[in-house]
Design a protein around this motif. Structure first.
Motif, PDB file in Angstrom:
ATOM      1  N   ALA A   3       0.675 -24.095 -25.814  1.00  0.00           N
ATOM      2  CA  ALA A   3       2.114 -24.310 -25.615  1.00  0.00           C
ATOM      3  C   ALA A   3       2.967 -23.297 -26.364  1.00  0.00           C
ATOM      4  N   ASP A   4       2.490 -22.793 -27.496  1.00  0.00           N
ATOM      5  CA  ASP A   4       3.278 -21.850 -28.288  1.00  0.00           C
ATOM      6  C   ASP A   4       2.905 -20.388 -28.038  1.00  0.00           C
ATOM      7  N   ASN A   5       1.953 -20.159 -27.150  1.00  0.00           N
ATOM      8  CA  ASN A   5       1.525 -18.788 -26.862  1.00  0.00           C
ATOM      9  C   ASN A   5       2.395 -18.215 -25.743  1.00  0.00           C
ATOM     10  N   THR A   6       3.591 -17.803 -26.107  1.00  0.00           N
ATOM     11  CA  THR A   6       4.559 -17.354 -25.102  1.00  0.00           C
ATOM     12  C   THR A   6       4.106 -16.080 -24.390  1.00  0.00           C
ATOM     13  N   ALA A   7       3.392 -15.204 -25.074  1.00  0.00           N
ATOM     14  CA  ALA A   7       2.935 -13.967 -24.435  1.00  0.00           C
ATOM     15  C   ALA A   7       1.992 -14.273 -23.277  1.00  0.00           C
ATOM     16  N   ALA A   8       1.044 -15.192 -23.493  1.00  0.00           N
ATOM     17  CA  ALA A   8       0.117 -15.560 -22.430  1.00  0.00           C
ATOM     18  C   ALA A   8       0.843 -16.235 -21.276  1.00  0.00           C
ATOM     19  N   GLN A   9       1.846 -17.041 -21.585  1.00  0.00           N
ATOM     20  CA  GLN A   9       2.616 -17.712 -20.541  1.00  0.00           C
ATOM     21  C   GLN A   9       3.403 -16.712 -19.711  1.00  0.00           C
ATOM     22  N   GLN A  10       3.943 -15.693 -20.340  1.00  0.00           N
ATOM     23  CA  GLN A  10       4.695 -14.678 -19.610  1.00  0.00           C
ATOM     24  C   GLN A  10       3.806 -13.928 -18.632  1.00  0.00           C
ATOM     25  N   VAL A  11       2.557 -13.674 -19.023  1.00  0.00           N
ATOM     26  CA  VAL A  11       1.619 -13.022 -18.115  1.00  0.00           C
ATOM     27  C   VAL A  11       1.345 -13.913 -16.911  1.00  0.00           C
ATOM     28  N   ALA A  12       1.109 -15.202 -17.156  1.00  0.00           N
ATOM     29  CA  ALA A  12       0.850 -16.139 -16.061  1.00  0.00           C
ATOM     30  C   ALA A  12       2.011 -16.152 -15.070  1.00  0.00           C
ATOM     31  N   GLN A  13       3.224 -16.195 -15.585  1.00  0.00           N
ATOM     32  CA  GLN A  13       4.404 -16.201 -14.722  1.00  0.00           C
ATOM     33  C   GLN A  13       4.540 -14.886 -13.970  1.00  0.00           C
ATOM     34  N   LYS A  14       4.255 -13.787 -14.631  1.00  0.00           N
ATOM     35  CA  LYS A  14       4.444 -12.466 -14.038  1.00  0.00           C
ATOM     36  C   LYS A  14       3.530 -12.245 -12.843  1.00  0.00           C
ATOM     37  N   ILE A  15       2.318 -12.800 -12.873  1.00  0.00           N
ATOM     38  CA  ILE A  15       1.394 -12.571 -11.767  1.00  0.00           C
ATOM     39  C   ILE A  15       1.523 -13.622 -10.676  1.00  0.00           C
ATOM     40  N   GLY A  16       2.467 -14.562 -10.838  1.00  0.00           N
ATOM     41  CA  GLY A  16       2.749 -15.518  -9.775  1.00  0.00           C
ATOM     42  C   GLY A  16       2.139 -16.887  -9.932  1.00  0.00           C
ATOM     43  N   CYS A  17       1.620 -17.205 -11.110  1.00  0.00           N
ATOM     44  CA  CYS A  17       1.013 -18.518 -11.316  1.00  0.00           C
ATOM     45  C   CYS A  17       2.059 -19.635 -11.275  1.00  0.00           C
ATOM     46  N   ILE A  18       1.605 -20.805 -10.888  1.00  0.00           N
ATOM     47  CA  ILE A  18       2.439 -22.002 -10.844  1.00  0.00           C
ATOM     48  C   ILE A  18       2.010 -22.938 -11.972  1.00  0.00           C
ATOM     49  N   SER A  19       2.963 -23.397 -12.768  1.00  0.00           N
ATOM     50  CA  SER A  19       2.658 -24.357 -13.835  1.00  0.00           C
ATOM     51  C   SER A  19       2.424 -25.725 -13.220  1.00  0.00           C
ATOM     52  N   GLU A  20       1.275 -26.322 -13.540  1.00  0.00           N
ATOM     53  CA  GLU A  20       0.921 -27.613 -12.948  1.00  0.00           C
ATOM     54  C   GLU A  20       1.148 -28.778 -13.897  1.00  0.00           C
ATOM     55  N   GLY A  21       1.349 -28.498 -15.163  1.00  0.00           N
ATOM     56  CA  GLY A  21       1.576 -29.588 -16.093  1.00  0.00           C
ATOM     57  C   GLY A  21       1.058 -29.282 -17.481  1.00  0.00           C
ATOM     58  N   VAL A  22       1.178 -30.275 -18.346  1.00  0.00           N
ATOM     59  CA  VAL A  22       0.812 -30.117 -19.753  1.00  0.00           C
ATOM     60  C   VAL A  22      -0.288 -31.115 -20.105  1.00  0.00           C
ATOM     61  N   LEU A  23      -1.341 -30.608 -20.727  1.00  0.00           N
ATOM     62  CA  LEU A  23      -2.372 -31.473 -21.295  1.00  0.00           C
ATOM     63  C   LEU A  23      -2.005 -31.679 -22.762  1.00  0.00           C
ATOM     64  N   ARG A  24      -1.539 -32.862 -23.085  1.00  0.00           N
ATOM     65  CA  ARG A  24      -1.008 -33.104 -24.426  1.00  0.00           C
ATOM     66  C   ARG A  24      -2.114 -33.102 -25.476  1.00  0.00           C
ATOM     67  N   ASN A  25      -1.853 -32.364 -26.561  1.00  0.00           N
ATOM     68  CA  ASN A  25      -2.747 -32.360 -27.719  1.00  0.00           C
ATOM     69  C   ASN A  25      -4.170 -31.928 -27.362  1.00  0.00           C
ATOM     70  N   ALA A  26      -4.289 -31.067 -26.335  1.00  0.00           N
ATOM     71  CA  ALA A  26      -5.612 -30.731 -25.807  1.00  0.00           C
ATOM     72  C   ALA A  26      -6.137 -29.382 -26.271  1.00  0.00           C
ATOM     73  N   CYS A  27      -5.353 -28.687 -27.103  1.00  0.00           N
ATOM     74  CA  CYS A  27      -5.738 -27.330 -27.513  1.00  0.00           C
ATOM     75  C   CYS A  27      -5.807 -27.242 -29.031  1.00  0.00           C
ATOM     76  N   ILE A  28      -6.766 -26.485 -29.517  1.00  0.00           N
ATOM     77  CA  ILE A  28      -6.850 -26.211 -30.945  1.00  0.00           C
ATOM     78  C   ILE A  28      -6.545 -24.744 -31.175  1.00  0.00           C
ATOM     79  N   ALA A  29      -5.415 -24.485 -31.826  1.00  0.00           N
ATOM     80  CA  ALA A  29      -5.060 -23.132 -32.250  1.00  0.00           C
ATOM     81  C   ALA A  29      -5.490 -22.967 -33.712  1.00  0.00           C
TER      82      ALA A  29
END
Length: 211
Positions: A140-166
Motif C-alpha cells: 500500500a505504501d509502495n507508490t513507485a510500484a503502483q505508478q508502474v502498474a497504472q502506467k502500463i494499464g493495470c486495473i486495481s481490483e481491491g485491497v488485501l488488508r494486512n496481507a503484506c510484510i514490508a
C-alpha cells in the motif's frame, strides 16, 4: 506434463530482457542490497554474491523447469548494463494466469525502465504465450510500484488488508517486519490498448531459444 516458459529474449528500443547469467552476479548482488529493495521485497539482507549466484544458477532455472515462473534480467540495449529484474511467479497454466513483479536497480531509477520492461513482458505473455491474465501485487505504501502498474494499464481490483510484510531498517542496521495492506492489480489482453502510446508502440522483438 508440466508447461514451462521457453528461454526467451525480448528487445525494446532501450532494453533487452534475457535470462539471468553468471556475469550478472556482481550487479545483481549490488542491486538486491539496496535499501528500497530490502524494504519492499523478501530478498534476504544482506544479499551477497553467493546469494546472487545461487539465484542465477539454481533457483531461477528450477522455477522455469517446474513451470512455476520465469526470471528475466533487464539490461540496457546500448551498454548491456543490468538495470533490473522482471519476475513471473505463481503461474497457473490451466487458467493461463501469472503474477508479474519488477525490481529496478538504484542506479537506473527514474528512467521509466520498470514500465517499459513490464509492458514488454506483458505483450509477450499475452501474444506468444496466449495467457489471459497478469496479476500484480503492490504494498500500500509502495507508490513507485503502483505508478508502474497504472502506467502500463493495470486495473486495481481491491485491497488485501494486512496481507503484506514490508521491512524497515533499525538504527543498529538490523531489519524488522511491519505489516501493511496489499493492493491487487490485474492486466488483461484488452487492457494493453489503454497503455500510453509511447509504451505501446515501442516495437517489441522476441527471440526464443536465446543463448
Amino acid at each position: 506434463m508440466t508447461s514451462t516458459f521457453p528461454t526467451i529474449s525480448i528487445s525494446t528500443e532501450r532494453l533487452v530482457l534475457r535470462p539471468l547469467d553468471e556475469d550478472d552476479v556482481p550487479a545483481l548482488a549490488a542491486m538486491m542490497n539496496d535499501e528500497q529493495t530490502g524494504a519492499w521485497t523478501d530478498v534476504p539482507q544482506p544479499f551477497g554474491e553467493r546469494d546472487a549466484r545461487a539465484w542465477i544458477t539454481e533457483e531461477a532455472p528450477a522455477e522455469r523447469v517446474a513451470g512455476r515462473g520465469l526470471d528475466l534480467a533487464v539490461t540496457e540495449f546500448l551498454t548491456q548494463r543490468l538495470v533490473g529484474v522482471v519476475r513471473l511467479t505463481h503461474t497457473d497454466w490451466h487458467v493461463r494466469s501469472t503474477e508479474l513483479s519488477y525490481i529496478v536497480a538504484p542506479w537506473a531509477r527514474g528512467e521509466g525502465y520498470a514500465a517499459e520492461a513490464a509492458l514488454a513482458a506483458a505483450h509477450w505473455i499475452f501474444g506468444d504465450q496466449k495467457f489471459e491474465r497478469i496479476e500484480l501485487r503492490t504494498a500500500a505504501d509502495n507508490t513507485a510500484a503502483q505508478q508502474v502498474a497504472q502506467k502500463i494499464g493495470c486495473i486495481s481490483e481491491g485491497v488485501l488488508r494486512n496481507a503484506c510484510i514490508a521491512h524497515v531498517r533499525a538504527e543498529d542496521g538490523t531489519w524488522g517486519d511491519v505489516r501493511t495492506d496489499l493492493i491487487v492489480w490485474s492486466l488483461l489482453p484488452e487492457d494493453l490498448e489503454g497503455a500510453p502510446e509511447q509504451l505501446a508502440d515501442s516495437g517489441f522483438t522476441t527471440f526464443t531459444d536465446w543463448n
